[in-house]
Motif scaffolding. Sequence first.
Motif, PDB file in Angstrom:
ATOM      1  N   GLU A  79      42.491 -52.635  31.537  1.00 40.45           N
ATOM      2  CA  GLU A  79      43.265 -52.104  30.411  1.00 40.45           C
ATOM      3  C   GLU A  79      44.749 -52.464  30.489  1.00 40.45           C
ATOM      4  O   GLU A  79      45.420 -52.507  29.459  1.00 40.45           O
ATOM      5  CB  GLU A  79      43.146 -50.577  30.362  1.00 40.45           C
ATOM      6  CG  GLU A  79      41.764 -50.065  30.054  1.00 40.45           C
ATOM      7  CD  GLU A  79      41.721 -48.556  29.904  1.00 40.45           C
ATOM      8  OE1 GLU A  79      40.867 -48.065  29.162  1.00 40.45           O
ATOM      9  OE2 GLU A  79      42.556 -47.860  30.550  1.00 40.45           O
ATOM     10  N   ARG A  80      45.244 -52.709  31.690  1.00 38.94           N
ATOM     11  CA  ARG A  80      46.694 -52.872  31.844  1.00 38.94           C
ATOM     12  C   ARG A  80      46.999 -53.864  32.959  1.00 38.94           C
ATOM     13  O   ARG A  80      46.385 -53.821  34.026  1.00 38.94           O
ATOM     14  CB  ARG A  80      47.324 -51.505  32.171  1.00 38.94           C
ATOM     15  CG  ARG A  80      48.801 -51.512  32.454  1.00 38.94           C
ATOM     16  CD  ARG A  80      49.310 -50.087  32.657  1.00 38.94           C
ATOM     17  NE  ARG A  80      48.464 -49.320  33.559  1.00 38.94           N
ATOM     18  CZ  ARG A  80      48.546 -49.382  34.887  1.00 38.94           C
ATOM     19  NH1 ARG A  80      49.441 -50.190  35.459  1.00 38.94           N
ATOM     20  NH2 ARG A  80      47.755 -48.646  35.639  1.00 38.94           N
ATOM     21  N   ILE A  81      47.934 -54.778  32.676  1.00 39.75           N
ATOM     22  CA  ILE A  81      48.411 -55.715  33.697  1.00 39.75           C
ATOM     23  C   ILE A  81      49.910 -55.472  33.886  1.00 39.75           C
ATOM     24  O   ILE A  81      50.679 -55.581  32.933  1.00 39.75           O
ATOM     25  CB  ILE A  81      48.165 -57.177  33.283  1.00 39.75           C
ATOM     26  CG1 ILE A  81      46.671 -57.432  33.034  1.00 39.75           C
ATOM     27  CG2 ILE A  81      48.689 -58.132  34.355  1.00 39.75           C
ATOM     28  CD1 ILE A  81      46.378 -58.789  32.456  1.00 39.75           C
ATOM     29  N   ASP A  82      50.300 -55.131  35.097  1.00 41.27           N
ATOM     30  CA  ASP A  82      51.712 -54.942  35.417  1.00 41.27           C
ATOM     31  C   ASP A  82      52.153 -56.149  36.248  1.00 41.27           C
ATOM     32  O   ASP A  82      51.875 -56.229  37.436  1.00 41.27           O
ATOM     33  CB  ASP A  82      51.903 -53.641  36.200  1.00 41.27           C
ATOM     34  CG  ASP A  82      53.380 -53.292  36.380  1.00 41.27           C
ATOM     35  OD1 ASP A  82      54.207 -54.235  36.452  1.00 41.27           O
ATOM     36  OD2 ASP A  82      53.700 -52.100  36.459  1.00 41.27           O
ATOM     37  N   VAL A  88      46.585 -54.279  38.393  1.00 41.39           N
ATOM     38  CA  VAL A  88      45.784 -54.215  37.170  1.00 41.39           C
ATOM     39  C   VAL A  88      45.174 -52.828  37.076  1.00 41.39           C
ATOM     40  O   VAL A  88      44.480 -52.367  38.002  1.00 41.39           O
ATOM     41  CB  VAL A  88      44.674 -55.284  37.172  1.00 41.39           C
ATOM     42  CG1 VAL A  88      43.693 -55.045  36.022  1.00 41.39           C
ATOM     43  CG2 VAL A  88      45.275 -56.677  37.074  1.00 41.39           C
ATOM     44  N   GLY A  89      45.442 -52.142  35.979  1.00 41.32           N
ATOM     45  CA  GLY A  89      44.829 -50.845  35.731  1.00 41.32           C
ATOM     46  C   GLY A  89      43.519 -51.021  34.984  1.00 41.32           C
ATOM     47  O   GLY A  89      43.424 -51.839  34.067  1.00 41.32           O
ATOM     48  N   TYR A  90      42.515 -50.250  35.386  1.00 45.62           N
ATOM     49  CA  TYR A  90      41.212 -50.359  34.726  1.00 45.62           C
ATOM     50  C   TYR A  90      40.535 -49.003  34.664  1.00 45.62           C
ATOM     51  O   TYR A  90      40.959 -48.039  35.315  1.00 45.62           O
ATOM     52  CB  TYR A  90      40.322 -51.364  35.459  1.00 45.62           C
ATOM     53  CG  TYR A  90      39.818 -50.924  36.814  1.00 45.62           C
ATOM     54  CD1 TYR A  90      38.556 -50.365  36.968  1.00 45.62           C
ATOM     55  CD2 TYR A  90      40.616 -51.073  37.962  1.00 45.62           C
ATOM     56  CE1 TYR A  90      38.096 -49.957  38.216  1.00 45.62           C
ATOM     57  CE2 TYR A  90      40.159 -50.672  39.211  1.00 45.62           C
ATOM     58  CZ  TYR A  90      38.901 -50.116  39.338  1.00 45.62           C
ATOM     59  OH  TYR A  90      38.438 -49.703  40.568  1.00 45.62           O
ATOM     60  N   PRO A  97      40.495 -43.620  35.565  1.00 48.13           N
ATOM     61  CA  PRO A  97      41.481 -44.684  35.756  1.00 48.13           C
ATOM     62  C   PRO A  97      41.581 -45.084  37.222  1.00 48.13           C
ATOM     63  O   PRO A  97      41.432 -44.260  38.129  1.00 48.13           O
ATOM     64  CB  PRO A  97      42.788 -44.051  35.267  1.00 48.13           C
ATOM     65  CG  PRO A  97      42.587 -42.583  35.475  1.00 48.13           C
ATOM     66  CD  PRO A  97      41.118 -42.323  35.248  1.00 48.13           C
ATOM     67  N   GLU A  99      43.229 -48.656  39.910  1.00 46.94           N
ATOM     68  CA  GLU A  99      44.069 -49.848  39.963  1.00 46.94           C
ATOM     69  C   GLU A  99      43.575 -50.809  41.026  1.00 46.94           C
ATOM     70  O   GLU A  99      42.967 -50.408  42.015  1.00 46.94           O
ATOM     71  CB  GLU A  99      45.522 -49.472  40.268  1.00 46.94           C
ATOM     72  CG  GLU A  99      46.263 -48.822  39.130  1.00 46.94           C
ATOM     73  CD  GLU A  99      47.746 -48.653  39.448  1.00 46.94           C
ATOM     74  OE1 GLU A  99      48.538 -48.570  38.498  1.00 46.94           O
ATOM     75  OE2 GLU A  99      48.103 -48.612  40.650  1.00 46.94           O
ATOM     76  N   LEU A 258      44.507 -58.465  26.331  1.00 43.16           N
ATOM     77  CA  LEU A 258      45.219 -58.436  27.616  1.00 43.16           C
ATOM     78  C   LEU A 258      46.269 -59.537  27.702  1.00 43.16           C
ATOM     79  O   LEU A 258      47.250 -59.402  28.444  1.00 43.16           O
ATOM     80  CB  LEU A 258      44.233 -58.584  28.774  1.00 43.16           C
ATOM     81  CG  LEU A 258      43.342 -57.372  29.076  1.00 43.16           C
ATOM     82  CD1 LEU A 258      42.323 -57.735  30.145  1.00 43.16           C
ATOM     83  CD2 LEU A 258      44.173 -56.166  29.500  1.00 43.16           C
ATOM     84  N   GLN A 261      49.916 -58.564  27.208  1.00 46.88           N
ATOM     85  CA  GLN A 261      50.637 -57.792  28.217  1.00 46.88           C
ATOM     86  C   GLN A 261      51.399 -58.671  29.204  1.00 46.88           C
ATOM     87  O   GLN A 261      52.102 -58.163  30.074  1.00 46.88           O
ATOM     88  CB  GLN A 261      49.651 -56.898  28.973  1.00 46.88           C
ATOM     89  CG  GLN A 261      48.942 -55.891  28.077  1.00 46.88           C
ATOM     90  CD  GLN A 261      48.160 -54.875  28.874  1.00 46.88           C
ATOM     91  OE1 GLN A 261      48.434 -54.656  30.052  1.00 46.88           O
ATOM     92  NE2 GLN A 261      47.183 -54.247  28.243  1.00 46.88           N
TER      93      GLN A 261
END
Length: 400
Positions: A79-82, A88-90, A97, A99, A258, A261
Amino acid sequence: MKQQLLVIGAGFGGLWSALSAARLLDMHDRQDVEITLLAPQAELRIRPRFYEADVHSMFAPLDALLDAVNVRFVKGTAERIDEQTRRVGYRDEAGRPAELPYDRLVLASGSRLSRPPVPGLNEHAFDVDQIESAARLERHLMSLGNQPASRARNTVVVAGGGFTGIETATEMPARLRAVLGADQEVRVIIVDRGERIAAAMGDGIRPSIVEASEALGIEWITGATVASVDANGVTLADGRHIESHTVIWTVGFRASPLTEQLTGERDGQGRLHVDGHLKVRGQDNVFAAGDVAYAATDDIGNFAAMSCQHAISLGRHAGNNAAADLLGVPPTPYRQPKYVTCLDLGAWGAVYTEGWDRQLKLVKEEAKELKTQINTLWIYPPAPDRRTALAAADPLIPVA
């Protein structure tokens, strides 16, 4: 602590990225890098076949293969790439949630069918984009036999005359008659914005598509767009209404969100611009493969298409080069100058072309035999044998 090479996605690009990275680590006898594959399922879904019947069987399990090459599988949805913290959040399968860290990331999260704000589209139209939606279409087709005979029941409208639309439409006469009866009069209509039949496919392949359409009784409405969809059919932009209980949307694909991001340039389909080694331009630690990569295939202006023939090669190169970056060894430049098209045309046969200008090479039965080999053998993953799988992941193996 081991360095982390994370691959997002278990499609063609993601699977072959993981395998090729494992191959390079094996070649250099390195155990200080861990490869992790993050995806919702440990299976390769054979998306190029979703227009066919029995779609529920169009996947290959990956657990044994990934175990054989020492790739760790994590079941979850990214869901999220920092890019600053390289995490990476998933969401895991229970929705919780979590990481994952990375030292190198291969983004291979694929693409999705675009669904524009056409009134009634989400409520009433089907598609063959994902295995779940294609299975929904199949259940619907099977249910038509329980409906009273009508023009709407016996009519399928396919919106879009591109590759997916043509393969879906040319399969429909046989699929409809299998449910409704061989003596039923069925109607399959392709609605396409092009001014000529299969205008976007090029003159090399058009005559075969025209011939197959005529032989199968498929109608084309060209220079037209769908304005709305309802329970009884579609209304075109010029006001015409076509009665149909089966409307299939095949227009337009867009890269995974994605990609948005990450800092980097994207093309009109949301694909990230990559360099010759498939590293995302502007990124030090991120590579892209498959449908999220806007990658030059040669030096004369051609770019990879959203297709498995490109995704497989992109994956082999991206995974290899991400691993090479960690190991400090030379990467392998991505080049895929040969481009082919093998288009299924239902009971008529198929058509096979070579080159970006689609020079005709095989038609009808000969092309159909080749298409069957591609769909049932060539695009499936290798056997879960370590030596065989790693050998198959060599980026220098030609795909087409």
